[in-house]
Design an enzyme around this catalytic site. Sequence first.
Site, PDB file in Angstrom:
ATOM      1  N   GLY A 273      45.295  33.744  45.807  1.00 37.20           N
ATOM      2  CA  GLY A 273      45.954  32.518  46.247  1.00 37.20           C
ATOM      3  C   GLY A 273      45.917  31.471  45.159  1.00 37.20           C
ATOM      4  O   GLY A 273      45.986  31.780  43.953  1.00 37.20           O
ATOM      5  N   SER A 274      45.751  30.241  45.577  1.00 37.90           N
ATOM      6  CA  SER A 274      45.887  29.127  44.631  1.00 37.90           C
ATOM      7  C   SER A 274      44.794  29.071  43.579  1.00 37.90           C
ATOM      8  O   SER A 274      44.958  28.402  42.555  1.00 37.90           O
ATOM      9  CB  SER A 274      45.909  27.799  45.395  1.00 37.90           C
ATOM     10  OG  SER A 274      47.010  27.782  46.259  1.00 37.90           O
TER      11      SER A 274
END
Lengths: 497, 489
Positions: free
Chosen positions: B220-221
């Site tokens: 993810g981020s």
Amino acid sequence: MSQPPLSEAAAIYASNPQRELPTRRGTELAMLGFAAFIVTCAFVLVQANQEQELSWAVVWYGLAYLGLFAIAHAAVRRWAAYADPLILPCVALLNGLGLVMIYRIDLANAEEATRAGEDFAADAPKQVLFTALALALFLAVLVLVKDHRTLTRYGYTAGLVGMVALALPALLPSSLSEVNGAKVWLKLPGFSIQPAEFAKILLMIFFASFLVAKRDLFMIAGRKVFGVELPRARDLGPLLIAAAVCLLVLVFEKDLGTSLLLFGIVLVMLYVATERAIWVVTGLSFFVVGCLIAYQLFTHVEQRVANWIDPLATYSDPGGGYQIAQGLFGLGTGGIGGTGLGAGRPEIVPESNTDFITAGLGEELGFVGLAAILVVYLLLATRGMRSALAVRDTFGKLLGCGLSFTIVMQVFVIVGGVTKLIPMTGITTPFLSYGGSSLLANYILVALLLRISDAARRPSQKPRPKQPQQQAPLAEAHTVMVQRPPAGGNATGEPTA
Amino acid sequence: MNKPMRRVGIAMITMVVLLLANITYIQVVKADDYRTDSRNRRVLLEEYSRQRGSIVSQFNGQVLADVTDTDDKLKFERHYINGPMYAPVTGYYSVRYGSGGIERAEDDILNGSDPRLFVRRLSDMVTGRDPRGGSVQLTINPAVQQAVYNLMSSKGYTGAAVAMNPKTGEILAMVSTPSYDPNELASHDSTAQQEAWTKFTDDPSNPMINRAISETYPPGSTFKLLVAAAELENGATASTPVSNAPNVKLPGTNTTLENYGGQTCPGTTFKDALAHSCNVPFATFAGELGADKLRETAANFGIGTPLSIPLSVAPSDLGEMDSQGALYQSGIGQRDVRLTPLQDLMLSATIANGGMAMKPQLIKSLLGADLSETLETFSPEELTGTPALSKENAAVLTDMMLASEANTKGGGKRGDIQIASKTGTAEHGTDPKATPPHAWYTAFAPAADPQIAVAVIVESGGNRGLAATGGTVAAEIGRAAINAQLGGG
């Protein structure tokens, strides 16, 4: 161990048989004490290494052992005073070490069983009981067979009984004769025996008496084929039939070990009786052909050979090399010095207290210990052979030779199998492995050997009415068989059977 | 008749000599082959009955695993202190099921067969003492391990957290929840052992998996740290302008990629984009940089380097990235990007260490049986030798991460510790929008002189379901680790 003492000793006895000989019973007692000492040390080591306190078991087993061999020694003193002083101590040592190993494997199995919450029946007390029974038989043989030459009278009876005993398991239904896939048992209510163990001795008596009776016929009467004197078929007949029956029966019982053993014994006795190497050559050729046929015909033979060539490759096959591989692992783990008695894991090998007991001994005593055990066997057999050489009658010579050779042959077949020298064939290790039949039979064998060695060393000063040739009526034949009679014209040489 | 009998006698001697020669071959020449054959259970059983060495922490020598005397045949039973807490590190040691973790990786030392213990063994032999195994000193800091484990297990999270000293690569904590109790597998009662094994292996939550190193997840981020590093190395600065659009159409498709919650990015600089974790700028960056540049940076962060700490670490991977669309999605740590939590930790740890990735290690030193004699000490090692980003750019990225931390919610914040961090909320599963996302948090502190870097993943939103974010679920755990390491807490 070397050869010269054999011939020297023989020379002395042969040239001067009248000499007053010491009975050497004191030596025997001392050697028995030595064997007992070794066995006791082994017991203590097992208990120490198993991290148990020295229990009463040591005392009970120790007393039982001492008691049994004290009786055996007394019996020898009484009924075979001139017997070889090393034979009984060798047997005592081997039997004691076997007992220690069986006890040691019991401990391991008992622990495994407690962990799994199962019941466990120890084998060692039963082995002590078997030893006691075996010594009773040993005693009976010493008492009943005052002179081994009397056995010649029962030559054909022994042969017949031996063959029936051998054939019985094959003829009986499996429910009465099969244990773990081997159809070699005779299951009676309460106990089971392996008749082949006893048949082996009966057949040796038969072969010895038969060969002595026919010895000269074999050597003289017959046809010359390619420069070799072949005996007449009717003289050879009973022998060939007996050998063929033995082999056939054993093929049906899938007992390759006993088959190999009997074959070896017959060959050796024939060779000794006739003094013709051609018998060995012919026999071995037949053997090779037989092996090839068996290999083609029977899958279990093929499997054994595959396991022998590389037990690690067939490790996980059903009926594969697992057992042999585990035995080899044990031997390898033991190495030169061994793990120490009680400190190894001999119980990992299946059948560790019967067929594979030498693998366990090799693991815990190492190469050194196993080699020592083999040397004790050799000592036992050479003492027997020495007695056979020294004894004056041909029957005694032949029987003694057969009995002594049997000991080494058994060891060779089983230890060779365990150590991957030859394909594995199930057979017991004399005196070491657990099992009543084997112990009983081998003690009878030893009693006969002692009887022969007693005869060999006993000074003939007592005015016994003994004319060996007359006492063996079957052997009379040779006095008249001086010349080759015309073909088919000899009726006088035929024995009554 | 005597002549053939003597020959038979010679034959008997020959047979015994043959047997002797053969057992010489078996027990002397081939002995080692047979003894060391893997199918020979004797060696194993012997080893199990030897006094196995301890596993201790480098911090005040706290013991994690030792042995207790028993009176059965295997004289010593393995005993784990706080078994489930340390299980991902220590592993297990079972007579029936073998071993795992450090127990397996350092088996030779622990069981005493390592040649470096030879001198000791000799003296044991002379003095008649039973040989003992050596001990393994771990880099684990029990305070950090305990803080993280207690927090994660008390909340019932499934996930992993791993922390290390970014300057040395020493792993300070490695937690995986739910965990299992290796004591149950070490039992000498084979039924108990068997039951425990069945219980653990049949458990759908897979307690025996070390999620910190054996599982890979979409990062993810948190992956934006890597993209940001590549972008900075590519010449961008903190003030490089970026698009604040709420979404961007993936090149070559009709699909759009949007910011979290479909919002417009609150800022228009690179720094703002990281601080607010806007997806659109990072997707665009990845597209501009291209697969090769991303891979190069990834390699310098350690992705693709086979790693053994000495537990073997599952390889992390960026996936194919074979189209612009795929690159866009990979830029925000989705698509086929898969990192282990340890690799995710290395993103922030490398930045903390001025751009140089250090080789993570779990073992501080190997000791003799009585802990006094040191056999080997491990010193810090650079993982790849090539910096992932320059010192200056690392400082810039740290600054951005400080801003990110300022925007991150969640518990455990303390005014006196400057944390640089990045959160992640990673979609996964076959229906990503309806599956609770993985919550990520990776951070280091203090920002000025980093002492600890940490990465946390809580699988499938922890207790917050679809509404979970890295900040709300995972950040608290990471901060607990930092606080435990830096004191107070």
